[in-house]
Design a protein around this motif. Structure first.
Motif, PDB file in Angstrom:
ATOM      1  N   GLU A 246       0.814  -1.214   0.000  1.00 47.78           N
ATOM      2  CA  GLU A 246       0.000   0.000   0.000  1.00 47.78           C
ATOM      3  C   GLU A 246       0.845   1.260   0.000  1.00 47.78           C
ATOM      4  OE1 GLU A 246      -3.391   2.272   2.754  1.00 47.78           O
ATOM      5  OE2 GLU A 246      -2.621   0.297   3.341  1.00 47.78           O
ATOM      6  N   LYS A 247       1.856   1.306   0.857  1.00 46.55           N
ATOM      7  CA  LYS A 247       2.685   2.507   0.966  1.00 46.55           C
ATOM      8  C   LYS A 247       3.990   2.162   1.656  1.00 46.55           C
ATOM      9  CE  LYS A 247       0.121   3.798   5.144  1.00 46.55           C
ATOM     10  NZ  LYS A 247      -0.760   4.797   5.766  1.00 46.55           N
ATOM     11  N   SER A 249       6.919   3.016   4.437  1.00 42.27           N
ATOM     12  CA  SER A 249       7.198   3.668   5.712  1.00 42.27           C
ATOM     13  C   SER A 249       8.616   4.214   5.674  1.00 42.27           C
ATOM     14  CB  SER A 249       7.050   2.692   6.877  1.00 42.27           C
ATOM     15  OG  SER A 249       5.707   2.316   7.057  1.00 42.27           O
ATOM     16  N   ASP A 253      12.489  11.298   9.867  1.00 42.88           N
ATOM     17  CA  ASP A 253      12.760  12.438   8.983  1.00 42.88           C
ATOM     18  C   ASP A 253      13.413  13.574   9.767  1.00 42.88           C
ATOM     19  OD1 ASP A 253      10.632  13.293  10.524  1.00 42.88           O
ATOM     20  OD2 ASP A 253       9.493  14.130   8.851  1.00 42.88           O
ATOM     21  N   THR A 261      16.058  12.565   6.194  1.00 43.60           N
ATOM     22  CA  THR A 261      15.958  11.102   6.096  1.00 43.60           C
ATOM     23  C   THR A 261      17.347  10.501   5.952  1.00 43.60           C
ATOM     24  OG1 THR A 261      15.673  11.126   3.668  1.00 43.60           O
ATOM     25  CG2 THR A 261      13.690  11.278   5.036  1.00 43.60           C
ATOM     26  N   PRO A 320       3.481   6.578  -2.804  1.00 41.43           N
ATOM     27  CA  PRO A 320       2.852   6.868  -1.505  1.00 41.43           C
ATOM     28  C   PRO A 320       3.749   6.429  -0.346  1.00 41.43           C
ATOM     29  CG  PRO A 320       1.764   4.999  -2.575  1.00 41.43           C
ATOM     30  CD  PRO A 320       2.723   5.562  -3.569  1.00 41.43           C
ATOM     31  N   TYR A 321       3.906   7.309   0.634  1.00 44.84           N
ATOM     32  CA  TYR A 321       4.729   6.974   1.799  1.00 44.84           C
ATOM     33  C   TYR A 321       4.226   7.733   3.011  1.00 44.84           C
ATOM     34  CZ  TYR A 321       7.196  11.488   1.319  1.00 44.84           C
ATOM     35  OH  TYR A 321       7.516  12.818   1.255  1.00 44.84           O
ATOM     36  N   GLU A 322       4.634   7.252   4.182  1.00 52.47           N
ATOM     37  CA  GLU A 322       4.334   7.926   5.431  1.00 52.47           C
ATOM     38  C   GLU A 322       5.597   7.967   6.280  1.00 52.47           C
ATOM     39  OE1 GLU A 322       1.387   5.754   7.579  1.00 52.47           O
ATOM     40  OE2 GLU A 322       2.686   4.027   7.963  1.00 52.47           O
ATOM     41  N   ILE A 323       5.705   8.993   7.102  1.00 52.13           N
ATOM     42  CA  ILE A 323       6.849   9.101   7.996  1.00 52.13           C
ATOM     43  C   ILE A 323       6.546   8.316   9.273  1.00 52.13           C
ATOM     44  CG2 ILE A 323       8.337  10.652   9.285  1.00 52.13           C
ATOM     45  CD1 ILE A 323       8.588  10.923   6.263  1.00 52.13           C
ATOM     46  N   SER A 324       7.459   7.437   9.645  1.00 53.87           N
ATOM     47  CA  SER A 324       7.332   6.628  10.851  1.00 53.87           C
ATOM     48  C   SER A 324       8.503   6.933  11.776  1.00 53.87           C
ATOM     49  CB  SER A 324       7.324   5.138  10.485  1.00 53.87           C
ATOM     50  OG  SER A 324       6.235   4.822   9.642  1.00 53.87           O
TER      51      SER A 324
END
Length: 379
Positions: A246-247, A249, A253, A261, A320-324
């Motif tokens: 899905e995306k 991680s 950051d 990053t 698509p990405y998210e910051i974890s």
């Protein structure tokens, strides 16, 4: 549409028969490649066979690889059947390993890739890693030494530098390891140094410490095909791009880097494979190498977000990405000083982040499920 990478592959394909035809009349060598059906191993087999100087004997358990990769190596190189042999073998199984060495008495060198390589798995099951990586290597070395096969190239890793105190990393930097996988690489390096010290006449060894291999063959026919959830960044990004995940991680950051990053030295797998060929050539032409470690890297750092942007350009759509949160043990930045490789081996990385991303996407988009499924693209 003809891209730079596909054009590069076309030109190389047209010139290969000419290059082989006019190659110097050196005797054909036979090299044992352990783990040769895997990601880096299969690309190295291509580069070895394309020189016209080598016959290749691959041993592999196929636990994290498949025969299809070697079938595609044959396709890409057009090599005679006798130039590429495969035997299913766990190098810890001394009886089977001895039978392979008996069957191919012409083997006079070895490139050693075979081993487990997932950091998280090594933390959860360290004994499995010590048994496989270290136990397999000692059995291999015992049997090679018994047959006086002295030219040995070991696939090590930049993990042996731990959290480096200075950048770029040179070969004389302090060595350490932060996980069992890294310790197996470090221990094997020490074993190789001890073997050489015990009998310098018996061994001629190059230890190749490489940083972050990514990319694929420019044809899109062979590439990285991890089993299960990928442990490394690029195959995960590629699977996101092809819809298998899905995306992405992005772990942290807020590092002290230009975009916050993590920064790593990414090297194209084809450049890396050529580095192994250069190492083998060095061993054959210089019997006084001893036991030396050499960095294989580009000497340049690329951040996670820069790599994501590169894949977005290659695919033509955002990733698509998210910051974890940061992961324990991750460091802000790591990249190599590759000067020794150029001075000693005459090798340097030639391919950049554009080729790495384009070639990865060509592989993943035409093989969305890896070697299990292929999409035929009509021109």
């Amino acid at each position: 549409m003809v891209t730079i990478s596909s054009f590069r592959y076309l030109i190389c394909s047209l010139l290969l028969p000419v290059a082989v035809a006019f190659a110097a009349p050196n005797p054909t060598r036979t090299v044992l490649v352990t783990g040769g059906a895997g990601y880096i191993g299969s690309h190295t087999c291509v580069e070895l066979l394309q020189t016209g100087k080598y016959n290749v004997v691959v041993v592999d358990t196929l636990d994290n690889s498949c025969m299809e990769s070697l079938e595609r190596v044959r396709e890409l190189t057009g090599c005679p059947k006798e130039s590429l042999a495969f035997r299913k073998c766990d190098i810890r199984d001394e009886e089977t390993l001895q039978s392979v060495l008996d069957e191919f008495p012409g083997i006079d060198s070895c490139i050693h890739f075979a081993g487990l390589k997932a950091v998280g798995e090594s933390v959860a099951n360290p004994l499995m890693y010590y048994d496989c990586n270290i136990g397999g290597t000692t059995t291999l070395l015992e049997n090679l030494s018994a047959r006086k096969i002295k030219n040995f190239v070991f696939s090590s890793s930049a993990t042996v530098y731990g959290d480096p105190e200075k950048l770029p990393i040179t070969e004389d930097s302090d060595l350490s390891a932060t996980n069992p996988y890294g310790r197996t690489k470090l221990f094997i390096e020490e074993i190789l140094r001890d073997c050489y010290a015990s009998n310098p006449e018996l061994w001629n060894i190059l230890i190749l410490r490489y940083f972050n291999p990514i990319g694929a063959h420019p044809s899109g026919r062979i590439g990285e095909d991890p089993q299960g959830i990928p442990n490394n960044l690029m195959p995960f990004v590629a699977q996101v791009c092809v819809g298998r995940r899905e995306k992405l991680s992005v772990f942290g950051d807020d590092y002290d880097t230009p975009d916050g990053t993590g920064v790593r030295d990414y090297i194209h797998v084809v450049d890396l494979a050529k580095g192994h060929v250069a190492a083998l050539e060095k061993l054959y032409t210089d019997e006084s190498v001893g036991c030396e470690a050499v960095n294989l890297g580009t000497g340049k750092g690329v951040s996670v977000l820069e790599l994501v942007e590169g894949m977005a350009k290659a695919t033509g759509k955002p990733v698509p990405y998210e910051i974890s949160p940061r992961r324990p043990g991750d460091v802000a930045a790591v990249w190599a000083n590759p000067d020794l490789a150029q001075n000693m081996l005459g090798w340097k990385a030639e391919l950049g982040i554009t080729e790495m991303c384009e070639d990865t996407w060509r592989w993943q988009s035409t093989n969305p499920m890896g070697y299990k499924e292929e999409i035929v693209v009509e021109n």
